[in-house]
Scaffold this motif. Structure first.
Motif, PDB file in Angstrom:
ATOM      1  N   MET A   1      43.470  23.160  12.639  1.00 44.26           N
ATOM      2  CA  MET A   1      44.213  23.062  13.850  1.00 44.26           C
ATOM      3  C   MET A   1      43.257  22.775  15.003  1.00 44.26           C
ATOM      4  N   ALA A   2      43.607  21.926  15.765  1.00 45.42           N
ATOM      5  CA  ALA A   2      42.588  21.688  17.071  1.00 45.42           C
ATOM      6  C   ALA A   2      42.899  22.846  17.980  1.00 45.42           C
ATOM      7  N   THR A   3      41.687  23.283  18.702  1.00 43.18           N
ATOM      8  CA  THR A   3      41.795  24.093  19.710  1.00 43.18           C
ATOM      9  C   THR A   3      42.366  23.440  20.716  1.00 43.18           C
ATOM     10  N   LYS A   4      43.408  24.233  21.303  1.00 40.90           N
ATOM     11  CA  LYS A   4      44.044  23.845  22.667  1.00 40.90           C
ATOM     12  C   LYS A   4      43.632  24.155  23.895  1.00 40.90           C
ATOM     13  N   LEU A   5      43.200  23.207  24.698  1.00 38.99           N
ATOM     14  CA  LEU A   5      42.416  23.587  26.103  1.00 38.99           C
ATOM     15  C   LEU A   5      43.257  22.859  27.275  1.00 38.99           C
ATOM     16  N   LEU A   6      43.657  23.741  28.083  1.00 38.48           N
ATOM     17  CA  LEU A   6      44.373  23.297  29.500  1.00 38.48           C
ATOM     18  C   LEU A   6      43.391  23.088  30.419  1.00 38.48           C
ATOM     19  N   LEU A   7      43.163  21.990  31.002  1.00 45.35           N
ATOM     20  CA  LEU A   7      42.718  21.634  32.129  1.00 45.35           C
ATOM     21  C   LEU A   7      43.685  21.585  33.269  1.00 45.35           C
ATOM     22  N   VAL A   8      43.291  22.373  34.355  1.00 47.33           N
ATOM     23  CA  VAL A   8      44.023  22.386  35.736  1.00 47.33           C
ATOM     24  C   VAL A   8      43.045  21.828  36.635  1.00 47.33           C
TER      25      VAL A   8
ATOM     26  N   MET B   1      45.136  19.336  27.420  1.00 51.29           N
ATOM     27  CA  MET B   1      46.495  18.930  28.121  1.00 51.29           C
ATOM     28  C   MET B   1      45.961  18.908  29.405  1.00 51.29           C
ATOM     29  N   VAL B   2      46.227  18.097  30.451  1.00 53.62           N
ATOM     30  CA  VAL B   2      45.745  17.926  31.716  1.00 53.62           C
ATOM     31  C   VAL B   2      46.786  18.146  32.801  1.00 53.62           C
ATOM     32  N   VAL B   3      46.668  18.921  33.723  1.00 58.59           N
ATOM     33  CA  VAL B   3      47.731  19.012  34.835  1.00 58.59           C
ATOM     34  C   VAL B   3      46.734  19.007  36.124  1.00 58.59           C
ATOM     35  N   SER B   4      47.530  18.608  37.370  1.00 55.47           N
ATOM     36  CA  SER B   4      46.844  18.284  38.698  1.00 55.47           C
ATOM     37  C   SER B   4      46.993  19.542  39.600  1.00 55.47           C
ATOM     38  N   ASP B   5      47.707  20.418  39.399  1.00 55.47           N
ATOM     39  CA  ASP B   5      48.035  21.475  40.181  1.00 55.47           C
ATOM     40  C   ASP B   5      48.104  22.785  39.566  1.00 55.47           C
ATOM     41  N   ALA B   6      47.827  23.836  40.184  1.00 55.30           N
ATOM     42  CA  ALA B   6      47.767  25.350  39.941  1.00 55.30           C
ATOM     43  C   ALA B   6      49.464  25.996  39.508  1.00 55.30           C
ATOM     44  N   LEU B   7      50.274  25.515  40.103  1.00 53.68           N
ATOM     45  CA  LEU B   7      51.681  25.781  39.637  1.00 53.68           C
ATOM     46  C   LEU B   7      52.117  25.278  38.322  1.00 53.68           C
ATOM     47  N   ASP B   8      51.816  23.941  38.145  1.00 50.96           N
ATOM     48  CA  ASP B   8      51.970  23.225  36.709  1.00 50.96           C
ATOM     49  C   ASP B   8      51.236  24.146  36.043  1.00 50.96           C
ATOM     50  N   GLY B   9      50.040  24.241  36.038  1.00 50.82           N
ATOM     51  CA  GLY B   9      49.120  24.810  35.127  1.00 50.82           C
ATOM     52  C   GLY B   9      49.685  26.256  34.833  1.00 50.82           C
ATOM     53  N   LEU B  10      50.089  27.144  35.700  1.00 50.60           N
ATOM     54  CA  LEU B  10      50.546  28.454  35.433  1.00 50.60           C
ATOM     55  C   LEU B  10      51.780  28.051  34.259  1.00 50.60           C
ATOM     56  N   HIS B  11      52.849  27.127  34.598  1.00 56.20           N
ATOM     57  CA  HIS B  11      53.915  26.805  33.825  1.00 56.20           C
ATOM     58  C   HIS B  11      53.542  26.502  32.192  1.00 56.20           C
ATOM     59  N   LYS B  12      52.447  25.738  32.286  1.00 57.53           N
ATOM     60  CA  LYS B  12      51.952  25.351  31.016  1.00 57.53           C
ATOM     61  C   LYS B  12      51.158  26.288  30.428  1.00 57.53           C
TER      62      LYS B  12
ATOM     63  N   THR C   1      53.850  28.578  28.784  1.00 62.93           N
ATOM     64  CA  THR C   1      54.750  27.949  27.772  1.00 62.93           C
ATOM     65  C   THR C   1      54.017  27.318  26.512  1.00 62.93           C
ATOM     66  N   LEU C   2      52.847  26.694  26.613  1.00 60.51           N
ATOM     67  CA  LEU C   2      52.074  25.938  25.474  1.00 60.51           C
ATOM     68  C   LEU C   2      51.054  27.140  24.991  1.00 60.51           C
ATOM     69  N   LEU C   3      50.678  28.143  25.813  1.00 59.52           N
ATOM     70  CA  LEU C   3      49.756  29.123  25.190  1.00 59.52           C
ATOM     71  C   LEU C   3      48.545  28.490  24.568  1.00 59.52           C
ATOM     72  N   PRO C   4      47.753  27.729  25.589  1.00 60.22           N
ATOM     73  CA  PRO C   4      46.564  27.106  25.303  1.00 60.22           C
ATOM     74  C   PRO C   4      45.321  28.428  24.878  1.00 60.22           C
TER      75      PRO C   4
ATOM     76  N   SER D   1      51.526  37.051  27.886  1.00 58.18           N
ATOM     77  CA  SER D   1      51.061  36.282  26.944  1.00 58.18           C
ATOM     78  C   SER D   1      49.508  36.000  27.516  1.00 58.18           C
ATOM     79  N   GLY D   2      49.097  35.840  28.534  1.00 55.12           N
ATOM     80  CA  GLY D   2      47.888  35.484  29.116  1.00 55.12           C
ATOM     81  C   GLY D   2      46.902  36.594  29.430  1.00 55.12           C
ATOM     82  N   ARG D   3      47.393  37.762  29.084  1.00 50.78           N
ATOM     83  CA  ARG D   3      46.318  38.766  29.284  1.00 50.78           C
ATOM     84  C   ARG D   3      44.794  38.538  28.755  1.00 50.78           C
ATOM     85  N   HIS D   4      44.979  38.037  27.607  1.00 51.64           N
ATOM     86  CA  HIS D   4      43.663  37.759  26.908  1.00 51.64           C
ATOM     87  C   HIS D   4      43.276  36.341  26.823  1.00 51.64           C
TER      88      HIS D   4
END
Length: 102
Positions: free
Chosen positions: A1-8, A30-41, A44-47, A73-76
């Protein structure tokens, strides 16, 4: 399985460079353009890792990291802040509250 990377990142050119580079190395990017969208992703997606621009309009990368850390979910979740500037590193801004490390 590929490593999931979220780019904000709000810069289209940086988005393209990072996405192209990491996709070639087998990451699911996964790419998002702003921090609020990044926080949501992030919640929910747990990169596996988050790369975020340190200075974005509105919520910046430091604040995004802090909010990710406040959720169970994001603590670590690893968060790496990116900057294209040559400004001095602000240790007080980067230091987590209640710890002795930056």
């Amino acid at each position: 399985m590929a490593t999931k990377l979220l780019l904000v990142e709000d810069s289209l050119s940086i988005q393209t460079i990072v996405e192209t580079t990491f996709t070639r190395e087998g990451f699911e990017v996964m790419v998002v353009s702003d921090a609020l969208d990044g926080l949501h992703k992030a919640q929910t997606l747990l990169p596996d890792i988050v790369l975020a621009d340190a200075s974005m309009p509105g919520l910046d990368g430091f604040q995004l990291c802090q909010r990710i850390r406040q959720s169970a979910s994001g603590r670590h979740m690893p968060v790496v802040l990116l900057t294209s500037g040559f400004a001095a590193y602000d240790k007080t801004k980067a230091k987590p509250k209640g710890t002795g490390r930056a």
